[in-house]
Enzyme design. Structure first.
Site, short mmCIF file in Angstrom:
data_model
loop_
_atom_site.label_atom_id
_atom_site.label_comp_id
_atom_site.label_asym_id
_atom_site.label_seq_id
_atom_site.Cartn_x
_atom_site.Cartn_y
_atom_site.Cartn_z
N MET A 98 0.80 -1.38 -0.01
CA MET A 98 0.19 0.07 0.00
C MET A 98 1.03 1.09 0.07
O MET A 98 0.49 2.31 0.12
CB MET A 98 -1.08 0.11 1.17
CG MET A 98 -1.89 -1.02 1.03
SD MET A 98 -3.49 -0.79 1.95
CE MET A 98 -2.77 -0.63 3.63
N GLY A 99 2.24 0.93 -0.24
CA GLY A 99 2.97 2.25 -0.36
C GLY A 99 3.48 2.87 0.95
O GLY A 99 3.40 2.34 1.89
N TYR A 100 4.31 3.91 0.91
CA TYR A 100 4.76 4.62 1.91
C TYR A 100 5.79 3.59 2.54
O TYR A 100 5.92 3.19 3.66
CB TYR A 100 3.74 5.11 3.06
CG TYR A 100 4.31 6.56 3.81
CD1 TYR A 100 4.07 7.53 3.07
CD2 TYR A 100 4.83 6.45 4.96
CE1 TYR A 100 4.74 8.78 3.82
CE2 TYR A 100 5.19 7.59 5.69
CZ TYR A 100 5.32 8.66 4.80
OH TYR A 100 5.69 9.76 5.71
N LEU A 101 6.86 3.44 1.54
CA LEU A 101 7.50 2.19 1.79
C LEU A 101 8.79 2.34 2.77
O LEU A 101 9.40 3.42 2.79
CB LEU A 101 8.08 1.66 0.31
CG LEU A 101 7.13 1.45 -0.95
CD1 LEU A 101 7.64 1.29 -2.03
CD2 LEU A 101 6.31 0.22 -0.55
N HIS A 102 9.01 1.38 3.31
CA HIS A 102 9.99 1.23 4.35
C HIS A 102 10.95 0.18 4.29
O HIS A 102 10.65 -0.82 3.23
CB HIS A 102 9.48 1.53 5.85
CG HIS A 102 8.45 0.41 6.20
ND1 HIS A 102 8.46 -0.79 6.18
CD2 HIS A 102 7.05 0.72 6.17
CE1 HIS A 102 7.68 -1.49 6.37
NE2 HIS A 102 6.56 -0.66 6.52
N HIS A 161 9.19 -3.34 3.70
CA HIS A 161 8.67 -3.60 2.07
C HIS A 161 10.04 -4.04 1.44
O HIS A 161 9.96 -4.68 0.49
CB HIS A 161 8.23 -2.47 1.62
CG HIS A 161 6.96 -1.87 2.18
ND1 HIS A 161 6.82 -0.80 3.07
CD2 HIS A 161 5.68 -2.61 2.23
CE1 HIS A 161 5.33 -0.48 3.47
NE2 HIS A 161 4.75 -1.60 3.01
N SER A 185 4.18 1.40 8.24
CA SER A 185 3.72 2.78 7.28
C SER A 185 3.11 3.55 8.46
O SER A 185 3.25 4.72 8.66
CB SER A 185 2.88 2.63 6.38
OG SER A 185 3.51 1.78 5.46
N ASP A 197 2.36 -9.30 9.03
CA ASP A 197 0.96 -9.47 8.99
C ASP A 197 0.52 -11.03 8.85
O ASP A 197 0.43 -11.53 7.74
CB ASP A 197 0.25 -8.73 7.82
CG ASP A 197 0.68 -7.33 7.61
OD1 ASP A 197 -0.11 -6.44 8.46
OD2 ASP A 197 1.58 -6.65 7.25
N GLN A 251 -2.76 -12.10 7.60
CA GLN A 251 -2.65 -12.05 6.10
C GLN A 251 -1.86 -13.14 5.53
O GLN A 251 -2.69 -13.65 4.24
CB GLN A 251 -2.24 -10.59 5.88
CG GLN A 251 -2.19 -10.32 4.39
CD GLN A 251 -1.79 -8.91 4.14
OE1 GLN A 251 -2.79 -8.07 4.14
NE2 GLN A 251 -0.51 -8.58 4.01
P1 AMP Z 1 1.39 -2.69 3.38
O1 AMP Z 1 2.11 -1.99 2.46
O2 AMP Z 1 1.48 -2.25 4.84
O3 AMP Z 1 0.21 -3.59 3.08
O4 AMP Z 1 2.27 -4.06 3.39
C1 AMP Z 1 2.88 -4.66 2.25
C2 AMP Z 1 3.84 -5.88 2.52
O5 AMP Z 1 4.77 -5.54 3.41
C3 AMP Z 1 3.01 -7.00 3.45
O6 AMP Z 1 3.12 -8.41 3.07
C4 AMP Z 1 3.38 -6.67 4.78
O7 AMP Z 1 3.50 -7.84 5.47
C5 AMP Z 1 4.91 -6.54 4.44
N1 AMP Z 1 5.46 -5.92 5.64
C6 AMP Z 1 5.03 -4.64 6.10
N2 AMP Z 1 5.81 -4.32 7.42
C7 AMP Z 1 6.72 -5.23 7.27
C8 AMP Z 1 7.77 -5.29 8.25
N3 AMP Z 1 8.07 -4.56 9.16
N4 AMP Z 1 8.75 -6.51 8.07
C9 AMP Z 1 8.48 -7.34 7.02
N5 AMP Z 1 7.42 -7.24 6.20
C10 AMP Z 1 6.53 -5.98 6.18
#
Ligand code: AMP
Length: 289
Positions: free
Chosen positions: A30-34, A37, A186, A150, A153
């Protein structure tokens, strides 16, 4: 790096790669990448010839009182991170492209989606499954990468793929944390300085629970009480749930020894002020039976 807002163009590009015999890895976000991601992109980069990332804040996975409107967005920064991580294609549709007029088809699942986050977020997993299913059709990749951050998920997507016979391998990747232990998210940007400090209670309380498990405790209730007790000590924190489930099917478990594939998931959701954060650990109790 290609950035496309079009379903047709994105699908054509991925199909062209497939025609060339290239393996494609896909990271939905969903962006706002760190860095969390980024770790998925790096795993995809290692195991495939081409990497596609989607950036789409999916309206149908948010409940009416949730943070869809305020969810952070920064496409410019996201594109730079993707480019730097060696991504080949970013799919960045708007809601009209994904859910055109009259959209009315959803993917839903019984059981597993009703536990944990499903209790306080009743429409969430239906929205996640629908968008991921649609994305898998737009981007017919060989593998898709999801974070254990997640964990529910990840379990839902694995089961959806199995149940519906989808031709894609789901790869789970470990949680990436800040140096002080807070799982990257995010949503951490919502926290003010005091809340940011208070948010450390998630990792701290899980560590206390894990220590009990490692010392041989097998009574789920005792472990949950220990974790809830730790969370209770932080005045800005309010527990949404503390649960221990069988990781095989996300059903509640009383004795950890009963886990069907020998793995349990200990998951928590905690409000820090108005921000709802999740974290978890997975623990292997025994070898698969
Ligand atoms: P999101 O953008 O929050 O929907 O996350 C996109 C993907 O990145 C999902 O598969 C999340 O589980 C994964 N993700 C988000 N935060 C982390 C994290 N801290 N460590 C590993 N994977 C992550």
């Amino acid at each position: 790096m290609i950035i496309s807002e079009s379903i047709r163009e994105t699908r054509e590009q991925v199909k062209e790669w497939k025609r060339q015999g290239l393996r494609v890895g896909f990271v939905p976000t969903m962006g706002y990448l760190h860095e969390g991601h980024r770790s998925l992109m790096e795993a995809a980069r290692k195991e495939n010839d081409r990497v596609a990332v989607s950036i789409f804040v999916n309206p149908i996975q948010f409940g009416p009182n949730e943070d869809f409107a305020s969810y952070p967005r920064d496409m410019e920064k996201d594109a730079a991170l993707c480019e730097d991580a060696g991504v080949d294609l970013v799919f960045h549709p708007d809601a009209g492209e994904m859910y055109g007029e009259g959209f009315s088809t959803y993917v839903d699942m019984e059981g597993l989606t009703k536990e944990l986050c499903g209790k306080s977020r009743p429409v969430h997993f239906r929205g996640v499954q629908t968008v991921v299913c649609k994305l898998f059709h737009i981007i017919p990749a060989d593998r898709a990468y999801f974070g254990q951050k997640d964990a529910q998920q990840l379990a839902v997507i694995k089961k959806m793929v199995r149940d519906l016979g989808m031709d894609i391998e789901i790869v789970g990747c470990p949680i990436v944390r800040e140096p002080d232990g807070l799982a990257k998210s995010s949503r951490n940007t919502y926290l003010n300085a005091e809340e940011r400090q208070a948010a450390l209670v998630l990792d701290r309380s899980l560590a206390a629970g894990r220590k009990l498990v490692e010392a041989g405790e097998r009574d789920a209730l005792k472990i949950k009480e220990c974790i809830a007790g730790e969370i209770g000590k932080e005045k800005l924190a309010k527990t949404d749930y503390v649960e221990i489930v069988d990781f095989a099917d996300i059903t509640p478990i009383e004795n950890l020894e009963d886990a069907k594939n020998g793995e349990i998931l200990c998951a928590i959701a905690v409000y820090i002020g108005k921000t709802r954060l999740i974290d978890n650990f997975i623990y292997r109790i025994s070898e698969c039976r």
